[in-house]
Design a protein around this motif. Structure first.
Motif, PDB file in Angstrom:
ATOM      1  N   UNK A  61      45.270  37.046  60.760  1.00 26.01           N
ATOM      2  CA  UNK A  61      46.436  37.732  61.312  1.00 26.01           C
ATOM      3  C   UNK A  61      47.628  37.610  60.366  1.00 26.01           C
ATOM      4  N   UNK A  62      47.788  36.435  59.753  1.00 23.41           N
ATOM      5  CA  UNK A  62      48.873  36.263  58.790  1.00 23.41           C
ATOM      6  C   UNK A  62      48.671  37.171  57.576  1.00 23.41           C
ATOM      7  N   UNK A  63      47.427  37.278  57.132  1.00 21.92           N
ATOM      8  CA  UNK A  63      47.123  38.163  56.006  1.00 21.92           C
ATOM      9  C   UNK A  63      47.390  39.622  56.368  1.00 21.92           C
ATOM     10  N   UNK A  64      47.031  40.009  57.572  1.00 17.53           N
ATOM     11  CA  UNK A  64      47.281  41.376  58.031  1.00 17.53           C
ATOM     12  C   UNK A  64      48.774  41.675  58.058  1.00 17.53           C
ATOM     13  N   UNK A  65      49.567  40.737  58.591  1.00 14.03           N
ATOM     14  CA  UNK A  65      50.999  40.964  58.710  1.00 14.03           C
ATOM     15  C   UNK A  65      51.670  41.027  57.344  1.00 14.03           C
ATOM     16  N   UNK A  66      51.369  40.090  56.447  1.00 16.40           N
ATOM     17  CA  UNK A  66      52.014  40.114  55.140  1.00 16.40           C
ATOM     18  C   UNK A  66      51.595  41.328  54.331  1.00 16.40           C
ATOM     19  N   UNK A  67      50.337  41.753  54.465  1.00 16.40           N
ATOM     20  CA  UNK A  67      49.877  42.936  53.724  1.00 16.40           C
ATOM     21  C   UNK A  67      50.526  44.217  54.238  1.00 16.40           C
ATOM     22  N   UNK A  68      50.881  44.235  55.536  1.00 21.68           N
ATOM     23  CA  UNK A  68      51.517  45.436  56.088  1.00 21.68           C
ATOM     24  C   UNK A  68      52.917  45.644  55.539  1.00 21.68           C
ATOM     25  N   UNK A  69      53.492  44.631  54.894  1.00 14.03           N
ATOM     26  CA  UNK A  69      54.848  44.724  54.350  1.00 14.03           C
ATOM     27  C   UNK A  69      54.854  44.705  52.832  1.00 14.03           C
ATOM     28  N   UNK A  70      53.700  45.013  52.211  1.00  7.29           N
ATOM     29  CA  UNK A  70      53.575  44.997  50.761  1.00  7.29           C
ATOM     30  C   UNK A  70      53.022  46.319  50.242  1.00  7.29           C
ATOM     31  N   UNK A  71      53.141  46.521  48.943  1.00  3.01           N
ATOM     32  CA  UNK A  71      52.433  47.622  48.305  1.00  3.01           C
ATOM     33  C   UNK A  71      51.133  47.093  47.707  1.00  3.01           C
ATOM     34  N   UNK A  72      50.325  47.984  47.159  1.00  2.00           N
ATOM     35  CA  UNK A  72      48.997  47.584  46.672  1.00  2.00           C
ATOM     36  C   UNK A  72      49.069  46.527  45.572  1.00  2.00           C
ATOM     37  N   UNK A  73      50.071  46.612  44.719  1.00  2.00           N
ATOM     38  CA  UNK A  73      50.159  45.656  43.620  1.00  2.00           C
ATOM     39  C   UNK A  73      50.423  44.239  44.118  1.00  2.00           C
ATOM     40  N   UNK A  74      51.125  44.111  45.242  1.00  3.76           N
ATOM     41  CA  UNK A  74      51.404  42.786  45.794  1.00  3.76           C
ATOM     42  C   UNK A  74      50.241  42.250  46.621  1.00  3.76           C
ATOM     43  N   UNK A  75      49.522  43.153  47.290  1.00  2.00           N
ATOM     44  CA  UNK A  75      48.468  42.715  48.202  1.00  2.00           C
ATOM     45  C   UNK A  75      47.369  41.967  47.463  1.00  2.00           C
ATOM     46  N   UNK A  76      46.981  42.467  46.302  1.00  2.00           N
ATOM     47  CA  UNK A  76      45.821  41.920  45.597  1.00  2.00           C
ATOM     48  C   UNK A  76      46.209  40.997  44.445  1.00  2.00           C
ATOM     49  N   UNK A  77      47.450  40.549  44.411  1.00  5.18           N
ATOM     50  CA  UNK A  77      47.863  39.642  43.353  1.00  5.18           C
ATOM     51  C   UNK A  77      47.188  38.279  43.538  1.00  5.18           C
ATOM     52  N   UNK A  78      46.907  37.603  42.436  1.00  8.60           N
ATOM     53  CA  UNK A  78      46.284  36.273  42.498  1.00  8.60           C
ATOM     54  C   UNK A  78      47.071  35.320  41.618  1.00  8.60           C
ATOM     55  N   UNK A  79      47.420  34.149  42.152  1.00  7.24           N
ATOM     56  CA  UNK A  79      47.169  33.640  43.505  1.00  7.24           C
ATOM     57  C   UNK A  79      47.937  34.450  44.561  1.00  7.24           C
TER      58      UNK A  79
END
Length: 285
Positions: free
Chosen positions: A35-53
């Motif tokens: 749920x935390x991952x879902x919420x943070x991803x909903x407020x990001x663009x693609x470049x931020x979602x898949x950044x590592x770490x």
């Protein structure tokens, strides 16, 4: 004096209880990570979602994901369609399951326990077994691409599980209430409406919560019976939206968060009644 000492006495240290709390906290954290991952991803663009770490705090917050995703697809129409199904299904389940449970719990008639046992056996029947015959029935009735297949079954008993749950709760109510009402000249329906149902609010709320969640999350039923996108529910509309936004993960996460949020809010608002209703059912078999 001794009572005062016992009042201020330190609680005993229980290692097993502490271990149980630690395990429960760790388990809850693991469950909340998606749920935390879902919420943070909903407020990001693609470049931020898949950044590592992984970056857990969006920078910047893309609130526009919600407005753009909800306006790209007709989610307002999907919401109204879902609430229409909720209204008719909830009404049917609460009314008919209450009537059936009252008959099994408080009335005496020949073959009651046998029929109730047969009813419980239907809980072991997989949904897929009746899927094709039920679809053929509704097709012959000309009800494909309508809401009848999704709402009418709720008015035909309300489901075996709901009947069982309400019956167990009705059995826990004192029979003396019925006997006193019969002496005063009350009929069975009057007893149900004025005595049994007002005392059964926790169980009724549990049934309402289960039914609401089932209708809200139902994907297979609308997928089978609905063809027009103007009649899609939220679950089906979200699936079609996913097919359109295969690479726009921020929009997908925002739309998914919007669909999931009401269910989470419902649980937090009604959790007291939910726990109370579950704990009070099964007091008397």
């Amino acid at each position: 004096m001794s009572s005062t000492k016992s009042y201020f006495a330190k609680p005993k240290f229980r290692p097993l209880q502490l271990m149980a709390y630690i395990l429960l906290i760790l388990g809850s954290v693991v469950m909340l990570i998606p749920f935390a991952w879902l919420l943070r991803s909903s407020l990001m663009d693609n470049s931020q979602i898949f950044i590592f770490p992984p970056q857990w705090v969006p920078d910047p917050f893309r609130w526009s994901n919600f407005s753009e995703s909800l306006t790209y697809a007709p989610f307002a129409t999907y919401f109204m369609n879902t609430m229409t199904l909720e209204l008719f299904t909830l009404s049917g389940v609460l009314i008919t399951s209450s009537l059936a449970a009252y008959s099994f719990a408080r009335l005496r008639w020949k073959g009651r326990d046998t029929i109730f046992g047969i009813l419980l056996t239907t809980l072991m029947m997989p949904y897929a077994v009746t899927l094709i015959p039920t679809f053929i029935l509704w097709r012959e009735l000309g009800a494909i691409n309508t809401y009848f297949p999704l709402t009418v079954p709720a008015w035909l008993g309300g489901g075996a599980f709901n009947i069982f749950l309400l019956r167990q709760f009705f059995l826990s109510l004192p029979k003396e209430l019925d006997e006193a009402a019969y002496i005063d000249g009350a009929k069975p329906f009057t007893i149900l409406w004025r005595i049994v149902l007002p005392l059964s609010k926790p169980a009724l709320i549990v049934v309402a919560i289960f039914t609401f969640i089932d209708v809200w999350n139902d994907f297979l039923g609308p997928l089978i019976y609905l063809n027009s996108d103007t009649k899609f529910t939220l679950a089906l509309g979200l699936a079609s939206f996913k097919g359109l936004m295969t690479s726009q993960w921020g929009y997908l996460m925002a739309a998914s968060t919007t669909v999931v949020a009401p269910i989470i809010a419902l649980f937090f608002v009604a959790q007291r009644y939910f726990i109370e209703g579950i704990s009070l059912t099964g007091i008397k078999g």
